[in-house]
Design an enzyme around this catalytic site. Structure first.
Site, PDB file in Angstrom:
ATOM      1  N   ASP A  61       0.836  -1.108  -0.097  1.00 36.68           N
ATOM      2  CA  ASP A  61      -0.106  -0.133   0.009  1.00 36.68           C
ATOM      3  C   ASP A  61       0.827   1.111   0.094  1.00 36.68           C
ATOM      4  OD1 ASP A  61       0.785   0.227   2.836  1.00 36.68           O
ATOM      5  OD2 ASP A  61      -0.723  -1.377   3.158  1.00 36.68           O
ATOM      6  N   LYS A  74      -5.068   3.232  -0.879  1.00 39.61           N
ATOM      7  CA  LYS A  74      -6.371   4.074  -1.331  1.00 39.61           C
ATOM      8  C   LYS A  74      -6.020   4.618  -2.893  1.00 39.61           C
ATOM      9  CE  LYS A  74      -7.600   6.109   2.864  1.00 39.61           C
ATOM     10  NZ  LYS A  74      -6.548   6.480   4.005  1.00 39.61           N
ATOM     11  N   MET A  93      -1.325   8.613  12.934  1.00 38.05           N
ATOM     12  CA  MET A  93      -2.837   8.756  12.177  1.00 38.05           C
ATOM     13  C   MET A  93      -3.348   9.749  13.167  1.00 38.05           C
ATOM     14  SD  MET A  93      -4.037   4.882  11.449  1.00 38.05           S
ATOM     15  CE  MET A  93      -3.355   4.278  12.983  1.00 38.05           C
TER      16      MET A  93
HETATM   17  N1  SAH Z   1       2.777   0.003  10.956  1.00 35.97           N
HETATM   18  C1  SAH Z   1       2.933   1.618  10.850  1.00 35.97           C
HETATM   19  C2  SAH Z   1       1.990   2.369  11.294  1.00 35.97           C
HETATM   20  C3  SAH Z   1       0.813   2.225  10.465  1.00 35.97           C
HETATM   21  S1  SAH Z   1      -0.654   3.444  10.818  1.00 35.97           S
HETATM   22  C4  SAH Z   1       4.221   1.548  11.539  1.00 35.97           C
HETATM   23  O1  SAH Z   1       4.674   0.976  12.478  1.00 35.97           O
HETATM   24  O2  SAH Z   1       5.095   2.754  11.481  1.00 35.97           O
HETATM   25  C5  SAH Z   1      -0.199   4.750   9.774  1.00 35.97           C
HETATM   26  C6  SAH Z   1       0.439   5.901  10.232  1.00 35.97           C
HETATM   27  O3  SAH Z   1       1.886   5.444  10.504  1.00 35.97           O
HETATM   28  C7  SAH Z   1       0.383   7.040   9.633  1.00 35.97           C
HETATM   29  O4  SAH Z   1      -0.743   7.761   9.790  1.00 35.97           O
HETATM   30  C8  SAH Z   1       1.537   7.737  10.241  1.00 35.97           C
HETATM   31  O5  SAH Z   1       1.202   8.509  11.310  1.00 35.97           O
HETATM   32  C9  SAH Z   1       2.450   6.886  10.649  1.00 35.97           C
HETATM   33  N2  SAH Z   1       3.457   6.828   9.345  1.00 35.97           N
HETATM   34  C10 SAH Z   1       4.008   5.748   8.705  1.00 35.97           C
HETATM   35  N3  SAH Z   1       5.109   5.962   8.086  1.00 35.97           N
HETATM   36  C11 SAH Z   1       5.253   7.254   8.221  1.00 35.97           C
HETATM   37  C12 SAH Z   1       6.147   8.018   7.579  1.00 35.97           C
HETATM   38  N4  SAH Z   1       7.285   7.833   6.755  1.00 35.97           N
HETATM   39  N5  SAH Z   1       6.271   9.323   7.954  1.00 35.97           N
HETATM   40  C13 SAH Z   1       5.292   9.967   8.695  1.00 35.97           C
HETATM   41  N6  SAH Z   1       4.376   9.195   9.414  1.00 35.97           N
HETATM   42  C14 SAH Z   1       4.189   7.905   8.899  1.00 35.97           C
END
Ligand code: SAH
Length: 511
Positions: free
Chosen positions: A36, A58, A173
């Site tokens: 995704d 999306k 998020m």
């Molecule tokens: N499993 C992921 C989180 C998924 S929820 C993890 O461990 O990072 C999705 C959220 O992760 C996004 O809305 C944002 O808040 C954050 N996120 C993931 N990658 C990001 C990035 N490169 N920069 C900023 N926020 C990020």
């Protein structure tokens, strides 16, 4: 049919090097990769050649897959006997719904591995110069989901507890609900002056950081129209950013650079771009392989068997060197066959490839220089001598001509051939369409032609697409080829080297 295996892999936050060794191995072994938008494009390009890349994130224009459909897709692919990697942003267990995907796999008796990843909750602040803990400031941190959709005011978060549960609070998020979050924290006892940072698209070229206080941040986000995805960090550690920020200081920070080159050769440019803080996207438009034509192969094999009958062996590329010597061993000969043959190399890279095989070659200039080209060699080059010239994709047409002019006999053989490869084309086209590529590097005329051909096969207006990024050419000949296609050439490296191309981009970024 035997069932396939599924790897539920944490891709890390975006920097393609922030995947685990185990995750990368899974990716390189998989027949299908389900991803995704949080899984970076640069990483997708590392998938096995020919692997099916399936986007399930999306889409503004199309139906977005529901989680149940994604779960089912993993099952279906595995039931077809495929090895599947489900690539998930950050760590798959941190708000990644890995549990739901694994459950359905269990139900169908499909084996899987969960391969942890580096979570954005920790890595993204680090790339903005904010360590989530520091001895002077905190002894704990808490990761909370903000549940992005603003309309769903959240009832599962116990704000009275969350606000004071840890010194550093990290929200994922949460951008769309920043006002609500900061209000709740103040209401439940955090000082309005508490520092807060939002880091968007951390570890990627788009990385952007906004800092403020709980009192000011919601207005700042609105004013800046600061968009998700971002990691929100609340607490004293945010103050460290001023002193510790590092990523933004790199000379190619913020630049996504398409490297169009055969995989084997691309590594130097790719590695240097990453070192300099840019994001290389490796698009292997060319694949190098043994000549498919059996006649060409047997000409090569014959030449190798009779190599001791030549006075000279001249190489024009590092690839030519490696293919020639590999083939030599395959036909049952070895390097001692060449003990009387003088060996020459065109260009420093070719000479280096020979050195790595224990041969110090006579150096020939890389560029055609009309007068005095062979002056240094003339005493050695004599009419009547026989030259074996393993031909390479990088044609140096002047070389055989010049040799013949001097009265030498030249035998050219094909050591390898290049074929275009469209692996990852859709990913690259998508990036170009979005205007997310800053530079396209062309390291030879054939990279221009091959990129053009691959893009044309997928998109009706290649020129429009390729004009969305700045073209950087290694030299005038390559630039001419690009201009011939109508591609606006942004700059040409003054010296025909990878380092010179990098310097050109760094200079361009500053200006
Ligand atoms: N499993 C992921 C989180 C998924 S929820 C993890 O461990 O990072 C999705 C959220 O992760 C996004 O809305 C944002 O808040 C954050 N996120 C993931 N990658 C990001 C990035 N490169 N920069 C900023 N926020 C990020």
């Amino acid at each position: 049919m035997e069932k396939g295996r599924v790897y539920l892999v944490g891709a890390g936050p975006g920097d393609p090097k922030l995947i685990t060794v185990k995750g990368l191995e899974a990716l390189q072994r998989s027949d299908a990769v389900v991803y995704d938008r949080l899984a970076g494009a640069a990483l997708l390009m590392k998938a096995k050649p020919g692997a099916e890349l399936i986007y399930v994130g999306k889409r503004p224009d199309r139906h977005t897959m529901k989680q149940e459909e994604i779960n089912q897709l993993l099952v279906d692919l595995a039931l077809q006997g495929k090895t599947v990697t489900r690539l998930k942003g950050g760590d798959p267990s941190v708000f990644g719904r890995v549990g739901e995907e694994a459950e359905l796999l269990v139900q169908h008796g499909i084996e899987y591995d969960i391969v942890p990843g580096i979570t954005s909750a920790v890595a993204v602040p680090a790339y903005a110069g904010i360590p989530v803990t520091h001895r002077d400031f905190n002894s704990s941190f808490l990761v909370v989901t903000g549940h992005e959709q603003p309309e769903k005011l959240d009832t599962t978060i116990h704000w009275d507890k969350v606000a004071n549960a840890a010194d550093t609070l990290i929200f994922l998020m949460g951008v769309a609900k920043i006002r609500y979050i900061s209000e709740q924290l103040i209401q439940h006892g955090r000082s309005p002056a508490t520092p807060i940072a939002l880091v968007r698209w951390g570890t990627r070229p788009e990385q952007e950081t906004l800092t403020g206080t709980l009192a000011t941040i919601a207005d700042q986000v609105e004013q800046a129209d600061f968009k998700p995805p971002a990691v929100i960090v609340v607490g004293e550690v945010v103050r460290l950013r001023d002193k510790l920020k590092w990523m933004e200081k790199k000379p190619l920070f913020g630049k996504r650079i398409l490297v169009t080159r055969a995989r084997a050769q691309a590594s130097e440019l790719v590695d240097r771009i990453a070192e300099l803080g840019g994001e290389p996207i490796e698009f292997p438009v060319i694949q190098i392989r043994e000549p498919a034509d059996p006649a060409a192969s047997s000409r090569l094999d014959n030449a190798i068997r009779q190599a001791d009958g030549f006075d000279w062996l001249m190489f024009t590329s590092a690839n030519g060197v490696s293919h020639f010597f590999d083939r030599m061993v395959q036909v049952g000969e070895d390097v001692r066959k060449l003990h009387r043959v003088r060996i020459a190399a065109v260009g420093p890279k070719t000479a280096e490839a020979l050195r790595n095989r224990g041969i110090v070659a006579t150096s020939l200039p890389e560029q055609y220089q009309a007068e005095g080209l062979f002056e240094s060699l003339l005493p050695e080059l004599q009419a009547g001598q026989r030259v074996l010239l393993p031909r390479s994709a990088i044609a140096r047409a002047w070389l055989p001509k010049e040799l013949v002019r001097l009265g030498l006999e030249v035998v050219e053989v094909d050591v390898y051939e290049t074929v275009t490869s469209a692996d990852g084309a859709e990913v690259v086209i998508d990036l170009l369409l979005k205007g997310s590529v800053d530079y396209i590097t062309f390291t030879s005329s054939s990279t221009v032609t091959n990129l053009w051909n691959v893009i044309s096969a997928y998109h009706a207006h290649p020129l429009e697409l390729l004009s969305k990024a700045k073209a950087v050419c290694i030299g005038p000949v390559t630039a001419q080829t690009a201009a011939g296609k109508g591609i606006p050439v942004h700059c040409v490296a003054p010296e025909a080297t990878v380092e010179s191309m990098l310097a050109t981009m760094i200079e361009d970024r500053v200006n």
